[in-house]
Design a protein around this motif. Structure first.
Motif, PDB file in Angstrom:
ATOM      1  N   LEU A 134      -9.444  37.843 -83.279  1.00 52.48           N
ATOM      2  CA  LEU A 134     -10.897  37.317 -82.820  1.00 52.48           C
ATOM      3  C   LEU A 134     -12.281  37.293 -83.423  1.00 52.48           C
ATOM      4  CD1 LEU A 134     -10.849  41.585 -81.195  1.00 52.48           C
ATOM      5  CD2 LEU A 134     -10.634  39.446 -79.738  1.00 52.48           C
ATOM      6  N   ASP A 135     -12.113  37.218 -84.296  1.00 53.96           N
ATOM      7  CA  ASP A 135     -13.265  36.857 -85.665  1.00 53.96           C
ATOM      8  C   ASP A 135     -13.526  35.086 -85.179  1.00 53.96           C
ATOM      9  OD1 ASP A 135     -14.468  39.035 -86.080  1.00 53.96           O
ATOM     10  OD2 ASP A 135     -13.550  39.290 -88.005  1.00 53.96           O
ATOM     11  N   VAL A 136     -12.045  34.223 -85.479  1.00 54.19           N
ATOM     12  CA  VAL A 136     -12.084  33.145 -85.155  1.00 54.19           C
ATOM     13  C   VAL A 136     -12.047  32.457 -83.894  1.00 54.19           C
ATOM     14  CG1 VAL A 136     -10.178  31.587 -85.703  1.00 54.19           C
ATOM     15  CG2 VAL A 136      -9.754  33.581 -87.231  1.00 54.19           C
ATOM     16  N   LEU A 141     -15.434  29.493 -80.277  1.00 57.17           N
ATOM     17  CA  LEU A 141     -16.362  29.666 -78.721  1.00 57.17           C
ATOM     18  C   LEU A 141     -17.638  28.620 -79.490  1.00 57.17           C
ATOM     19  CD1 LEU A 141     -15.038  33.005 -77.215  1.00 57.17           C
ATOM     20  CD2 LEU A 141     -15.377  29.948 -76.431  1.00 57.17           C
ATOM     21  N   ARG A 142     -18.472  30.021 -80.562  1.00 60.63           N
ATOM     22  CA  ARG A 142     -19.891  29.595 -81.272  1.00 60.63           C
ATOM     23  C   ARG A 142     -20.327  28.162 -81.702  1.00 60.63           C
ATOM     24  NH1 ARG A 142     -19.106  33.890 -84.820  1.00 60.63           N
ATOM     25  NH2 ARG A 142     -19.526  35.639 -83.905  1.00 60.63           N
ATOM     26  N   GLY A 143     -19.544  27.417 -81.691  1.00 61.14           N
ATOM     27  CA  GLY A 143     -19.364  26.050 -82.575  1.00 61.14           C
ATOM     28  C   GLY A 143     -19.146  25.293 -81.486  1.00 61.14           C
ATOM     29  N   TYR A 162     -20.412  33.750 -71.780  1.00 67.03           N
ATOM     30  CA  TYR A 162     -19.714  35.173 -71.225  1.00 67.03           C
ATOM     31  C   TYR A 162     -18.513  35.560 -71.800  1.00 67.03           C
ATOM     32  CZ  TYR A 162     -17.476  38.949 -68.047  1.00 67.03           C
ATOM     33  OH  TYR A 162     -16.902  39.768 -68.370  1.00 67.03           O
ATOM     34  N   GLN A 163     -18.200  34.763 -72.449  1.00 64.88           N
ATOM     35  CA  GLN A 163     -16.460  34.775 -73.358  1.00 64.88           C
ATOM     36  C   GLN A 163     -16.890  35.448 -74.463  1.00 64.88           C
ATOM     37  OE1 GLN A 163     -14.352  30.879 -73.292  1.00 64.88           O
ATOM     38  NE2 GLN A 163     -14.129  31.112 -70.570  1.00 64.88           N
ATOM     39  N   LEU A 164     -17.774  34.988 -75.409  1.00 63.77           N
ATOM     40  CA  LEU A 164     -18.685  34.884 -76.745  1.00 63.77           C
ATOM     41  C   LEU A 164     -18.373  36.380 -76.492  1.00 63.77           C
ATOM     42  CD1 LEU A 164     -18.710  33.917 -79.333  1.00 63.77           C
ATOM     43  CD2 LEU A 164     -20.992  32.933 -79.273  1.00 63.77           C
TER      44      LEU A 164
END
Length: 239
Positions: A134-136, A141-143, A162-164
């Motif tokens: 999940l962290d990966v 997603l942030r990138g 929303y996904q993030l």
């Protein structure tokens, strides 16, 4: 409030109608546009069944043939457009999806409901693996969002936001559960360990056999709205 039972339930049909509300397109152009706009990350798209979706929309009167094009020796291309009935269906369907929380059955929720068949130590290891994944995913997603913000108005990336947030929320909750199992503070974890070690159902759990625990979340939500004085107002429709 329950959502209306619709003639078509595949969200891909809604995505097709949304595109056709812009202009008539042929199925191949619909598929290209969905790819270009990255909708495969938000809608489960089976491009092989796209023609079937369009045919079903036509069958129910939501789309119609708008034109047939031929260029040189190429095969004819049939362009489909949205009908007035399709426009109304699209608006109502989308409004319901935005306003009414749907009862879904995520696979992780199913796994959690059956997690007792594993040992606590196994679950700690597996949840730790899940949190790492999940962290990966969240970092990716942030990138992606950073780049999208540079190219697009925020309106076009809210589904990625929303996904993030959902991934981050799941990671936080899972870390908490993992910690409680590992340090033994989760209620029932000792009985769980005993069950997996001996194969004997703990006495405190035997007392629960035959007891039906039935919580109707939808009814509880309706009662809560009634007690708080909340009333349903007719949602405006864009014509």
């Amino acid at each position: 409030m329950a959502t209306k039972r619709r003639k078509l339930g595949n969200p891909l049909a809604l995505a097709v109608m949304a595109l056709l509300s812009e202009r008539p397109m042929h199925p191949y152009e619909i598929a290209q546009t969905l790819r270009q706009r990255g909708k495969e990350h938000s809608v489960k798209i089976n491009f092989g069944s796209l023609y079937t979706v369009v045919q079903n929309l036509e069958k129910h009167g939501f789309v119609e043939v708008a034109d047939v094009q031929r260029q040189g020796n190429r095969p004819e291309r049939t362009l489909y457009g949205l009908t007035p009935a399709g426009h109304e269906e699209m608006l109502e369907w989308l409004a319901d999806l935005v306003a009414v929380p749907a009862r879904e059955f995520p696979l992780f929720e199913t796994a959690l409901s059956l997690i007792g068949v594993l040992t606590p130590d196994e679950v700690v290891s597996l949840l730790d693996e899940r949190v790492a994944a999940l962290d990966v995913h969240a970092a990716a997603l942030r990138g992606a969002l950073t780049k999208l913000y540079e190219q697009l108005p925020r309106l076009f990336v809210v589904e990625t936001e929303y996904q993030l947030h959902m991934v981050e929320a799941q990671a936080r909750w899972t870390r908490g559960l993992l910690r409680e199992i590992a340090d033994g503070t989760l209620t029932g974890v000792d009985a769980w360990r005993a069950l997996r070690a001996t194969g004997e159902v703990p006495a405190e759990w035997k007392r629960l056999e035959g007891v039906r625990i039935d919580i109707d979340v939808d009814t509880a939500a309706d009662e809560e709205k009634t007690s708080s004085g909340a009333t349903k107002e007719e949602r405006p429709r864009n014509r």
